[in-house]
Design an enzyme around this catalytic site. Structure first.
Site, mmCIF file in Angstrom:
data_model
loop_
_atom_site.group_PDB
_atom_site.id
_atom_site.type_symbol
_atom_site.label_atom_id
_atom_site.label_comp_id
_atom_site.label_asym_id
_atom_site.label_seq_id
_atom_site.Cartn_x
_atom_site.Cartn_y
_atom_site.Cartn_z
ATOM 1 N N ARG A 26 10.542 -23.390 -12.453
ATOM 2 C CA ARG A 26 9.287 -22.729 -12.123
ATOM 3 C C ARG A 26 8.773 -22.042 -13.385
ATOM 4 N NH1 ARG A 26 10.730 -17.855 -9.210
ATOM 5 N NH2 ARG A 26 10.188 -16.770 -11.153
ATOM 6 N N HIS A 51 7.115 -15.888 -9.833
ATOM 7 C CA HIS A 51 7.274 -16.242 -8.420
ATOM 8 C C HIS A 51 5.926 -16.257 -7.708
ATOM 9 C CE1 HIS A 51 9.048 -16.446 -4.439
ATOM 10 N NE2 HIS A 51 8.411 -15.349 -4.096
ATOM 11 N N TYR A 98 13.575 -10.718 -15.522
ATOM 12 C CA TYR A 98 14.837 -11.393 -15.215
ATOM 13 C C TYR A 98 15.049 -12.708 -15.968
ATOM 14 C CZ TYR A 98 11.654 -13.711 -11.872
ATOM 15 O OH TYR A 98 10.596 -14.365 -11.285
#
Length: 379
Positions: free
Chosen positions: A270, A274, A283
């Protein structure tokens, strides 16, 4: 040359209990450099390869436009699938017209590829309708926001179709995070016991929001999980559109022959956060993103098609102009204000409205009238 899976998706499927495990490396046909590394006989037809590329180009432009609409306030939220283009498009094009697709919230490109009006696709993310399209018309279930609930829906529909003697296969899309949910366990178990015609495609993009895969499972791969249910697990390169198409098509054909479900793990990434509400820099680092940017599925297929003499500058420009027109039409339609009828909140909840539902509807409309609002006004 990169090692390939020991059991390519087009090889005969072994009986339950034998050779259920996937290979140790993702199976691919075209590598990250755009070179053919698999059996040329397993490649999709040339017109299919071109259509895979065309749909990925359009899908990527749709994805970018939807992201922009979110920043402009036209969408409440948008989960981008940039980087997962090969999974979104390759899997859907592998379906037959009468098969069903069970998507997640991140699979808007897959739904558009299936032929659903893009404005209707975005109605959920606009906060207008939970599902803005007719699932039966397109054979696309409503986008699933809770993790993994669509896995059980897919198994239920596929099993029911089989009981009725219908030739229907259900493709259910899920992420790596969804494999940690109990619903996925139940769906895999029921599908295996019933030999339901279901294809489970796990788009392993590395993170369940911010949780990396090694914090979710100790399994060698997610495809290995199939063995516990007696389901063949196939591990593939999810950025290779040709491999995704060939694998899913093989699994669909296998299911249609009555040989049961297949679990496919597609290794992908990805690229974007998100959603627009997420800060991915907290992260993961930029080097990781750069690593996957160099493995872009669209660039990969572009390189192969050009080397094979199937695509040139003129053809590529024509496809990208088509994608721009698609985005412009979407932008124009999404910029129009929506007229919302508050009474629609209570429509289609039950086939026959219950007394409490009618009372709630009347109370809301009375409150709106008292506040100076009227039913059906633009909000």
């Amino acid at each position: 040359m990169t090692a390939v899976a020991s059991h390519p998706p087009t090889s005969p499927v072994a009986p339950v209990g034998v050779d259920l495990l996937p290979g140790t490396e993702p199976w691919r046909l075209i590598d990250a450099a755009g070179a053919l590394v698999g059996d040329a006989g397993q490649l999709p037809a040339e017109d299919t390869l071109l259509e895979l590329y065309r749909r990925m180009v359009i899908g990527r432009r749709f994805d970018a436009q939807a992201t922009a609409l979110t920043k402009q306030g036209r969408l409440a939220v948008y989960p981008s699938s940039r980087g997962q283009d090969a999974c979104e498009v390759g899997a859907v094009l592998a379906l037959r017209e009468h098969d069903w697709l069970f998507p997640t919230y991140r699979d808007s490109v897959a739904i558009v590829t299936r032929g659903v009006d893009p404005v209707e696709v975005l109605s959920l993310l606009r906060g207008q309708w939970h599902c803005g399209y007719d699932p039966y018309q397109h054979r696309v279930a409503p986008q699933c926001t809770p993790l993994a609930t669509n896995t059980l829906h897919a198994v239920g529909l596929a099993h029911a179709a089989r009981l009725k003697g219908e030739d229907t296969v259900a493709l259910v899309l899920l992420g790596d995070g969804a494999t940690s949910e109990g619903d996925t366990h139940e769906a895999l178990n029921f599908a295996a016991v019933w030999k339901a015609p279901v294809v489970f495609l796990v788009q392993n993009n590395g993170y369940a929001i911010s949780v990396p895969l090694d914090k979710q499972t100790a399994a060698p791969s997610l495809a290995h999980k199939g063995v516990g249910y007696g389901i063949p697990g196939w591990l593939i390169d999810g950025n290779d559109a040709a491999a995704v198409y060939t694998t899913v098509r093989s699994a669909v054909e296998r299911a249609a022959r009555g040989e049961g479900p297949t679990l496919i793990e597609a290794s992908t990434y990805r690229i974007e956060a998100h959603t627009n509400a997420d800060d991915a820099t907290r992260y993961r680092d930029s080097d990781e993103v750069a690593f996957w940017l160099a493995r872009d599925p669209i660039d990969r297929l572009n390189t192969y098609l050009r080397a094979a003499g199937l695509l040139d500058d003129g053809g590529d420009e024509q496809l990208r102009a088509e994608a721009e027109q698609f985005a412009a039409a979407l932008r124009e339609r999404m910029n129009a204000d929506v007229t919302v009828d508050p009474a629609e909140l209570f429509a289609h909840v039950y086939s026959e409205p219950t007394r409490p539902l009618i009372e709630q509807r009347n109370d809301l409309l009375a409150e709106l009238r008292d506040a100076g609002d009227t039913e059906g006004e633009a909000r």
